[in-house]
Design a protein around this motif. Structure first.
Motif, short mmCIF file in Angstrom:
data_model
loop_
_atom_site.label_atom_id
_atom_site.label_comp_id
_atom_site.label_asym_id
_atom_site.label_seq_id
_atom_site.Cartn_x
_atom_site.Cartn_y
_atom_site.Cartn_z
N SER A 132 -5.92 -86.61 45.67
CA SER A 132 -7.39 -86.47 45.62
C SER A 132 -7.89 -86.42 44.16
O SER A 132 -8.93 -87.00 43.81
N LYS A 133 -7.17 -85.69 43.31
CA LYS A 133 -7.60 -85.61 41.91
C LYS A 133 -7.52 -86.96 41.22
O LYS A 133 -8.39 -87.32 40.41
N GLN A 151 -15.02 -90.93 39.24
CA GLN A 151 -15.88 -90.53 38.12
C GLN A 151 -16.10 -91.70 37.16
O GLN A 151 -17.20 -91.88 36.62
N LEU A 162 -14.89 -85.52 47.82
CA LEU A 162 -13.61 -85.32 47.13
C LEU A 162 -13.53 -83.92 46.54
O LEU A 162 -12.48 -83.26 46.61
N ASN A 163 -14.61 -83.46 45.98
CA ASN A 163 -14.63 -82.10 45.42
C ASN A 163 -14.40 -81.07 46.52
O ASN A 163 -13.69 -80.07 46.33
N HIS A 194 -18.12 -88.42 45.77
CA HIS A 194 -17.71 -87.46 44.75
C HIS A 194 -17.81 -86.04 45.30
O HIS A 194 -16.93 -85.19 45.07
N GLU A 216 -7.79 -89.78 42.75
CA GLU A 216 -8.91 -90.56 43.31
C GLU A 216 -10.23 -90.12 42.67
O GLU A 216 -11.12 -90.94 42.43
N LEU A 217 -10.35 -88.79 42.36
CA LEU A 217 -11.58 -88.27 41.73
C LEU A 217 -11.78 -88.87 40.34
O LEU A 217 -12.91 -89.22 39.95
N GLN A 218 -10.70 -88.99 39.60
CA GLN A 218 -10.80 -89.58 38.26
C GLN A 218 -11.31 -91.02 38.34
O GLN A 218 -12.16 -91.44 37.56
#
Length: 544
Positions: free
Chosen positions: A317-318, A325, A284-285, A281, A320-322
């Motif tokens: 990336s966003k 999370q 990714l950020n 996490h 993948e971030l979702q």
């Protein structure tokens, strides 16, 4: 008790009149007789009447008489007895419940506590109220405190009778040695009964208190025996029980340790995976931050191709971030569920083993509960005894107070002086007798105080007889009331009336010429002091 009346009795004679404190002039017996004659003549019915004709009364005699009153020593005081037995005193008496029956019930039931408790319960209100009220009438006893007080104050003026007194009618006492002995015996028996009842109440209260204390002491001993017996049994059982409990607790600890390790292994894996997700996490950020910076840089350089490339990477990336999370949230939920499962599993293990401990402790708990139950029952018995006993004793104490008050009242009858001998006191009075064809009428003039002429008395002159009543003023209201009963005695008893008439005529102050001359002389002395007028002197003198 009267042993020999003639040897033990002192006879006393009291004066009819004494001068008032403010009177300075001499006072004579002639004035006394004249004043009584004046009043008696003023009271005589003169007859007349327009519609109902009344017959004029004839004044038959005016005689000085003496009313006998006995002074008798009793119980450190002096009783006052009516020599003509016209007076009586009624003693009110509260009847106690049967104390002997109560005591017998207490003593008989004390053999067993169950019977004793039942007896207390049944008799809880035994002494709540008296069984009734009775009255004891003591004939001839004078208990009027006003009369006794006034008579005592009168006695210092008494003279001892050494020889017969002339020209006076001494009324014979109807009481003899036997009658006085009976009165003394009745009072003494009544006092002894009150004293006995007070003592009986005290003994009964002591019996009740002592018996209850004995029962309570026995119960305390029984409680100690119960504690000793059960403590011994508990100590016998305790080692084995505690050994079982310790074994159960040991197994419980092993099970809890095993379960804890199992869950700790699972939680360790979950936390490890959670850390990996957190690291990813963070990366990714960081990538998203780098992509956004690249977009800004290309935009400044107006590099549309480069900006498009960065935007595509940012989008990937966003997304993948979702997804990441959600994975983190799922992981946290798994960790939370695992920790909850651990707590629940350990709690269930503890509950299971606690039940096993209680089962192992059952015999010990039963012994402890039995001990406490039996002790509590004994303590309830003590409380019941200690509540009921004072309740009954308080009732008995109230009755004792009333009996003591009655005894005190009895002990205060009579005059507060001690006499060694009996005394026969003669209260002086004048008695006037009037007669018509139909009947006789009597008036009594009580012992008096001779007043002095004053402004107020002079103003009363128009009322004549009222003025003379200021000359002879009754010295005691109580004595006057007492002597006035003589009229009723005369009217109710024909034999006594004849004796009074014969004696009255014999010693009347109007019977002989010599006595009438003395009355005339007294009238003149009254006139000189301005108690009567000249015309009254002439009028009354002609009647003699």
């Amino acid at each position: 008790m009267v042993k020999n009346m003639s040897q033990q009795t002192t006879k006393l004679f009291l004066p009819f009149a004494i001068p008032a404190e403010d009177r300075s002039k001499a006072f004579t017996r002639d004035m006394e007789m004249a004043a009584v004659f004046y009043l008696a003549e003023a009271e005589r019915g003169k007859g007349g009447g327009r519609i109902l004709k009344k017959t004029a009364e004839e004044l038959i005699f005016i005689a000085e008489a003496c009313y006998p009153v006995w002074l008798v020593p009793w119980n450190g005081r002096t009783l006052t007895l009516d020599g003509l037995n016209a007076t009586s005193h009624t003693l009110s008496y509260d009847v106690l419940p049967d104390i002997n029956a109560f005591d017998n019930d207490i003593q008989r039931s004390a053999e067993t506590r169950e019977a004793y408790s039942a007896a207390l319960s049944n008799n809880a209100d035994y002494f709540q109220s008296f069984a009734g009220k009775e009255e004891k009438t003591i004939e001839s006893l004078i208990a009027n405190p006003d009369f006794i007080r006034d008579l005592v104050s009168y006695l210092p003026e008494a003279e001892k009778i050494e020889k017969p007194v002339a020209n006076m009618a001494f009324l014979s006492s109807t009481m003899d040695e036997s009658a006085i002995s009976t009165i003394i015996e009745e009072l003494s028996n009544f006092r002894a009964k009150l004293r006995e009842e007070i003592d009986s109440l005290g003994k009964s209260m002591n019996l009740l208190s002592t018996t209850t204390k004995q029962q309570v002491r026995i119960i305390h001993e029984e409680i100690r025996e119960i504690e000793k017996k059960f403590d011994e049994e508990i100590e016998k059982v305790r080692p084995k029980v505690m050994e079982s409990v310790h074994e159960i607790q040991r197994r419980c600890d092993v099970e809890i340790t095993r379960a804890s390790k199992k869950f700790e292994l699972q939680l360790r894996r979950l936390h490890k995976d959670s850390v990996k997700l957190e690291k990813k996490h963070e990366r990714l950020n960081a990538e998203i931050d780098r992509y956004e910076a690249g977009i800004k840089s290309c935009r400044l350089r107006k590099d549309e191709g480069g900006e498009l490339t960065w935007r595509q990477k940012l989008k990937i990336s966003k997304k993948e971030l979702q997804t990441l999370q959600k994975s983190i949230r799922d992981m946290n939920k798994k960790i939370e569920d695992a920790e909850t499962a651990k707590k629940l599993d350990i709690s269930n293990l503890r509950l299971n083993y606690d039940a096993k401990v209680e089962e192992a402790m059952r015999d010990l708990r039963e012994l402890e509960a039995s001990r406490e139950a039996r002790i509590r029952m004994k303590q309830q018995e003590i409380k019941s005894l200690e509540d009921t006993t004072p309740h009954i004793i308080d009732q008995m104490n109230e009755m004792m107070k009333l009996k003591k008050a009655a005894l005190k009242e009895l002990d205060e009858i009579g005059a507060p002086e001690t006499r060694r001998k009996y005394a026969l006191v003669y209260l002086p009075l004048y008695i006037a007798c009037y007669e018509t064809e139909q009947k006789k009428r009597y008036i009594v003039y009580p012992p008096s105080v001779v007043g002095s002429i004053g402004i107020l008395t002079k103003l009363k002159g128009v009322f004549r007889a009222t003025k003379m009543k200021s000359f002879l003023q009754p010295r005691s209201k109580a004595v006057t009331t007492f002597l006035s009963q003589l009229v009723a005695l005369i009217q109710e008893n024909p034999v006594f009336e004849k004796e009074i008439s014969d004696a009255g005529i014999q010693v009347s102050i109007l019977r002989t010429k010599g006595s009438r001359e003395l009355v005339k002389k007294g009238l003149e002395e009254l006139k000189e002091e301005k108690w009567i007028s000249e015309s009254e002197l002439q009028t009354f003198s002609k009647l003699l």
